[in-house]
Design an enzyme around this catalytic site. Structure first.
Site, PDB file in Angstrom:
ATOM      1  N   ASN A  27      11.016 -24.387 -12.647  1.00  0.00           N
ATOM      2  CA  ASN A  27      10.795 -23.481 -13.777  1.00  0.00           C
ATOM      3  C   ASN A  27       9.848 -22.357 -13.371  1.00  0.00           C
ATOM      4  OD1 ASN A  27      12.429 -24.846 -15.576  1.00  0.00           O
ATOM      5  ND2 ASN A  27      10.774 -25.957 -16.555  1.00  0.00           N
ATOM      6  N   HIS A  69      19.143 -24.867 -20.870  1.00  0.00           N
ATOM      7  CA  HIS A  69      19.344 -23.829 -19.838  1.00  0.00           C
ATOM      8  C   HIS A  69      20.753 -23.236 -19.893  1.00  0.00           C
ATOM      9  CE1 HIS A  69      15.553 -24.732 -17.648  1.00  0.00           C
ATOM     10  NE2 HIS A  69      15.762 -25.949 -18.094  1.00  0.00           N
TER      11      HIS A  69
HETATM   12 FE1  HDE Z   1      16.304 -30.133 -16.586  1.00  0.00          FE
HETATM   13  N1  HDE Z   1      18.235 -30.427 -17.147  1.00  0.00           N
HETATM   14  N2  HDE Z   1      15.801 -31.948 -17.317  1.00  0.00           N
HETATM   15  N3  HDE Z   1      14.321 -29.806 -16.135  1.00  0.00           N
HETATM   16  N4  HDE Z   1      16.747 -28.312 -15.871  1.00  0.00           N
HETATM   17  C1  HDE Z   1      19.245 -29.572 -16.963  1.00  0.00           C
HETATM   18  O1  HDE Z   1      21.353 -30.176 -16.146  1.00  0.00           O
HETATM   19  C2  HDE Z   1      16.666 -32.892 -17.723  1.00  0.00           C
HETATM   20  C3  HDE Z   1      13.310 -30.690 -16.270  1.00  0.00           C
HETATM   21  C4  HDE Z   1      15.921 -27.455 -15.236  1.00  0.00           C
HETATM   22  O2  HDE Z   1      20.570 -23.381 -13.746  1.00  0.00           O
HETATM   23  C5  HDE Z   1      20.577 -30.174 -17.317  1.00  0.00           C
HETATM   24  O3  HDE Z   1      23.113 -29.093 -15.239  1.00  0.00           O
HETATM   25  C6  HDE Z   1      15.970 -34.104 -18.045  1.00  0.00           C
HETATM   26  C7  HDE Z   1      12.153 -30.257 -15.544  1.00  0.00           C
HETATM   27  C8  HDE Z   1      16.634 -26.254 -14.870  1.00  0.00           C
HETATM   28  O4  HDE Z   1      22.050 -24.973 -13.930  1.00  0.00           O
HETATM   29  C9  HDE Z   1      20.235 -31.599 -17.757  1.00  0.00           C
HETATM   30  C10 HDE Z   1      14.648 -33.860 -17.825  1.00  0.00           C
HETATM   31  C11 HDE Z   1      12.500 -29.063 -14.980  1.00  0.00           C
HETATM   32  C12 HDE Z   1      17.945 -26.464 -15.312  1.00  0.00           C
HETATM   33  C13 HDE Z   1      18.732 -31.614 -17.576  1.00  0.00           C
HETATM   34  C14 HDE Z   1      14.543 -32.493 -17.360  1.00  0.00           C
HETATM   35  C15 HDE Z   1      13.859 -28.799 -15.360  1.00  0.00           C
HETATM   36  C16 HDE Z   1      17.982 -27.756 -15.928  1.00  0.00           C
HETATM   37  C17 HDE Z   1      21.412 -29.399 -18.292  1.00  0.00           C
HETATM   38  C18 HDE Z   1      13.484 -34.798 -18.037  1.00  0.00           C
HETATM   39  C19 HDE Z   1      11.631 -28.132 -14.127  1.00  0.00           C
HETATM   40  C20 HDE Z   1      19.094 -25.493 -15.207  1.00  0.00           C
HETATM   41  C21 HDE Z   1      22.581 -28.831 -17.500  1.00  0.00           C
HETATM   42  C22 HDE Z   1      13.548 -35.978 -17.232  1.00  0.00           C
HETATM   43  C23 HDE Z   1      11.118 -28.755 -12.925  1.00  0.00           C
HETATM   44  C24 HDE Z   1      19.797 -25.590 -13.907  1.00  0.00           C
HETATM   45  C25 HDE Z   1      22.417 -29.341 -16.180  1.00  0.00           C
HETATM   46  C26 HDE Z   1      20.901 -24.568 -13.857  1.00  0.00           C
HETATM   47  C27 HDE Z   1      19.142 -28.330 -16.470  1.00  0.00           C
HETATM   48  C28 HDE Z   1      18.029 -32.728 -17.827  1.00  0.00           C
HETATM   49  C29 HDE Z   1      13.314 -31.893 -17.065  1.00  0.00           C
HETATM   50  C30 HDE Z   1      14.524 -27.599 -14.946  1.00  0.00           C
HETATM   51  C31 HDE Z   1      20.672 -31.991 -19.147  1.00  0.00           C
HETATM   52  C32 HDE Z   1      16.613 -35.393 -18.556  1.00  0.00           C
HETATM   53  C33 HDE Z   1      10.814 -30.980 -15.426  1.00  0.00           C
HETATM   54  C34 HDE Z   1      16.079 -25.029 -14.169  1.00  0.00           C
HETATM   55  O5  HDE Z   1      20.829 -32.529 -16.909  1.00  0.00           O
END
Ligand code: HDE
Length: 714
Positions: A151, A78
């Site tokens: 999302n 993202h």
């Molecule tokens: Fe994320 N995700 N994610 N994700 N995600 C990040 O956090 C992660 C997941 C989502 O505009 C990171 O600050 C793991 C689902 C959005 O700043 C990180 C897992 C959904 C954004 C991270 C998921 C998301 C992130 C990277 C599996 C939808 C952007 C930078 C367990 C429900 C937020 C940060 C923004 C961002 C990890 C799964 C949506 C790396 C480990 C499911 C919208 O922490």
């Protein structure tokens, strides 16, 4: 001397002119970080005019030092995003389900900051990549900050946090050559997908038009996981969160997406910014699917499985409020880049479930902020600060911005009278829902998470014919970019398990046959699972023939608000035609933009000069929603001198956009492929009332044209 003369010059400019570029600095002297007034910022300190620079030059060192450290690590996923401020407003209290004040008080406007993003690409990548979009909302509530980090698709690729690094490593550029940027169409991604069948549902959503939105303002948002709502009595209901855009859900075609990426890779970012800047504020309604605790096991899928949606036909979405985005950020870095969303930021009245993906996220986001923002004090950055006072015993750390007073930083204490004190539940203290758990500690996946095929099949069945065609083309494009034959063949075999008609179209386009079997059972070959059969296609369930809301053909088609229409003109264009159309479009909050042979001004039939919005040489039809050509024989002749006008129209035709021409405007259409369509196509309007054109634009596209239009050679 130089700095002085610059500021003198600035003083002569009107404050309004300066407002945008230096709002904080108007009438202020340039200083160092220590507040020292500076009189030269153009020359370093030297030993003589042609001599070496002196180490003593603290001003040079401060300036370069700051520059050297301007970048912080981009988000691992993202990274590419844009955001806006706004508010959330509740229509009706849902007290019986949740005690959260934001869900009880209809008189309050809760400030929000919302960031949209792509997943795979780096910070500078194109907005129009085929990808999932992030939809993250920070609610600054009076009970603390709540982040709903979702999302634009209702399901996720994987079921367990343990697989997230594998998923992301597979889709990111390949490690040996860092290719391709912001694209899933490559071997490593399909290697992973073809061996991880739980991905197939989210994957088919990405292959659909949802993967290439027309605008961030025209996307749905989903919390994906099932959460809990907790009421005053402590009773829990399961819930899923939905954002429904007032403008409907609309997408571009793949051919457009590719061309937009070249013409304006900031297309989505610009679109969001421009709409808010023009006072056309995007709105989404918040809806909840609410499931009583007793119904947890009622469905043909597990509500804790984030690769499954709950069809709205089975549990309807209850609309409870709306979000309006009405202010662009002042500073991209300070706000959009530094905002830190944490799914673990919740408030009383909302709680987590045991969804194993959500559970992993509760760790990851806080952890990642330490790498990105460099300190545990990241919540003190203005965009991350709660609107309520914060009192705790956590101390120190990099970049402590506050000066905490007093002697105690522990609990319990008597020296500070026991403060900060604990809050009872009645006084708003947070307590976790007391779910009963009695289990063995195991490293395994629930049997109830096993069905990976029924829902992708339901999704495909629910699409209209034109949407299905786009999905077929998307699969064929993506797999066509892969080089490893066994990965392609395994994918086609799996697609066949979703839907045979889909697989046969994809196979045909790839020039291969649907394999009757695959070499080795999934996972056994790579030893990834102890029970290889577990993720083999099993019998599909058909609990619903189709779900209408999954198709974009059932979305909102009654507004042209903020749509951009290109008005193609040359000198001598018919002023009456133009005036009539522009008044009608403006009335509906659309934008009619003059596209002329050159920049500067263009002269109409009444000999008046009009400011040109774009010269035809600096813009492309993919950046507009529709085309209008007013009359004027001279205008037609002038446009004809530049072949770009012909390409412009042909492309809009290919992308199924509405095209209207009045009087001699038709002569230009006759020079394009539009002449073969004009008498049979409902969205090509000749000498019709503007209302008809507006209706056609509101329909977004004339998809009936799609199959034939695809063949237009531009
Ligand atoms: Fe994320 N995700 N994610 N994700 N995600 C990040 O956090 C992660 C997941 C989502 O505009 C990171 O600050 C793991 C689902 C959005 O700043 C990180 C897992 C959904 C954004 C991270 C998921 C998301 C992130 C990277 C599996 C939808 C952007 C930078 C367990 C429900 C937020 C940060 C923004 C961002 C990890 C799964 C949506 C790396 C480990 C499911 C919208 O922490």
């Amino acid at each position: 001397m130089a700095a002085k003369s610059k500021s003198e010059k600035n003083k002569n400019l009107k404050t309004e002119q300066l407002k945008e570029s230096m709002v904080d600095n108007v009438d202020k002297a340039l200083t160092s970080r220590q507040g020292l007034k500076i009189n030269d910022t153009n020359n370093s300190l030297k030993a003589g005019e042609r001599g070496p620079t002196l180490l003593e030059d603290f001003l040079l060192r401060e300036k370069i030092h700051s520059f050297d450290h301007e970048r912080i690590p981009e988000r691992i996923v993202h990274a590419r995003g844009s955001a806006a401020h706004g508010y959330f407003e509740l229509y009706e209290s849902i007290e019986e389900f949740s005690k959260a004040e934001i869900f009880n008080n209809t008189t309050k406007k809760t400030p929000v900051f919302t960031r949209f993003s792509t997943v795979a690409g780096s910070k500078g990548s194109t907005d129009l990549a085929r990808d999932v979009r992030g939809f993250a909302v920070k609610f600054y509530t009076e009970q603390g900050t709540w982040d709903l980090v979702g999302n634009n698709m209702p399901v996720f690729f994987i079921q367990d946090a343990m697989k997230f690094p594998d998923l992301i490593h597979s889709v990111k550029p390949e490690p040996n050559n860092e290719i391709p940027q912001a694209a899933s169409a490559h071997d490593t991604f399909y290697d992973f997908v073809s061996h991880t069948t739980e991905t197939l549902h989210n994957h088919i959503w990405v292959m659909s038009d949802r993967g290439i939105p027309r605008s961030l303002r025209m996307m749905e948002g989903f919390g994906i996981h099932t959460f809990r709502l907790i009421n005053k009595e402590g009773k829990s209901h399961f819930t899923k969160f939905h954002w429904k855009p007032k403008l409907g859900v609309h997408s571009v075609t793949w051919d457009e997406a590719v061309k937009i990426s070249g013409a304006d890779c900031d297309f989505h970012r610009r679109d969001l910014w421009d709409a808010i800047d023009a006072g056309i504020f995007p709105e989404w309604e918040l809806g909840l699917q609410i499931i009583p605790e007793e119904d947890e096991h009622k469905y043909d899928f597990d509500i804790l499985d984030p690769t499954k949606l709950i069809p709205e036909e089975i549990v309807p979405v209850k609309i409870i409020g709306k979000m309006v985005l009405n202010k662009n950020p002042e500073n991209f870095f300070a706000e959009t880049e530094q905002v830190a969303f944490l799914p673990s930021n919740i408030i009383p009245g909302i709680d987590f479930t045991n969804d194993p993906l959500l559970q992993g996220r509760l760790f990851s986001y806080r952890d990642t902020q330490l790498s990105r923002l460099g300190s545990t004090n990241f919540h003190q950055i203005p965009i991350n600060s709660p609107i309520v006072d914060v009192h705790h015993n956590q101390r120190d750390g990099h970049m402590q911005m506050k000066i905490p007073k007093g002697r105690t930083a522990y609990f319990p204490n008597t020296l500070s009278n026991g403060c900060p004190y604990l809050s009872s539940v009645e006084n708003g203290g947070f307590t976790s829902y007391e779910e009963k758990i009695d289990a063995h500690k195991i490293r395994n996946r629930s049997e109830s998470f096993k069905d990976h095929f029924s829902q992708p099949a339901l999704f495909y069945r629910s699409l209209s014919e034109w949407e299905k065609m786009h999905v077929q083309n998307a699969y064929a494009f993506e797999l066509g970019k892969c080089t490893n034959e066994s990965i392609i063949s395994r994918m086609v075999w799996l697609i066949n398990e979703i839907d045979t008609s889909l697989a046969s179209e994809v196979a045909k386009k790839l020039g291969i046959k649907i394999p009757k079997s695959i070499d080795k059972p999934i996972n056994q070959a790579i030893g990834a699972d102890t029970e290889p059969k577990k993720h083999q296609p099993s019998e599909k369930k058909n609990y619903l023939e189709q779900s209408d809301v999954l198709s974009q053909s059932n979305t909102v088609f009654n507004t042209i608000e903020s749509r951009k229409i290109a008005c193609l003109v040359g000198d001598g264009f018919n002023m009456e035609d133009y005036k009539n159309m522009s008044q009608n479009i403006e009335q509906k909050n659309g934008f009619l933009k003059i596209v002329a042979p050159t920049g500067g001004t263009v002269t109409c039939s009444k000999n008046m000069k009009h400011k040109v919005d774009h010269s035809i040489n600096t813009t492309e039809s993919v950046l507009f929603d529709a085309i209008y050509i007013p009359g004027g024989e001279k205008s037609f002749q002038n446009m004809l001198k530049n072949q770009k006008y012909i390409k412009f129209i042909n492309e809009a035709l290919k992308h199924c956009k509405a095209i209207a021409a009045d009087n001699e405007g038709e002569m230009l259409l006759d020079k394009t492929y539009a002449k073969d369509f004009k008498n049979i196509d409902g969205a090509i309007l000749l000498n019709q009332k503007p209302e008809r054109f507006i209706e056609a634009i509101a329909k977004h596209r004339n998809w009936d044209r799609d199959k034939k239009a695809l063949a237009i050679p531009v």
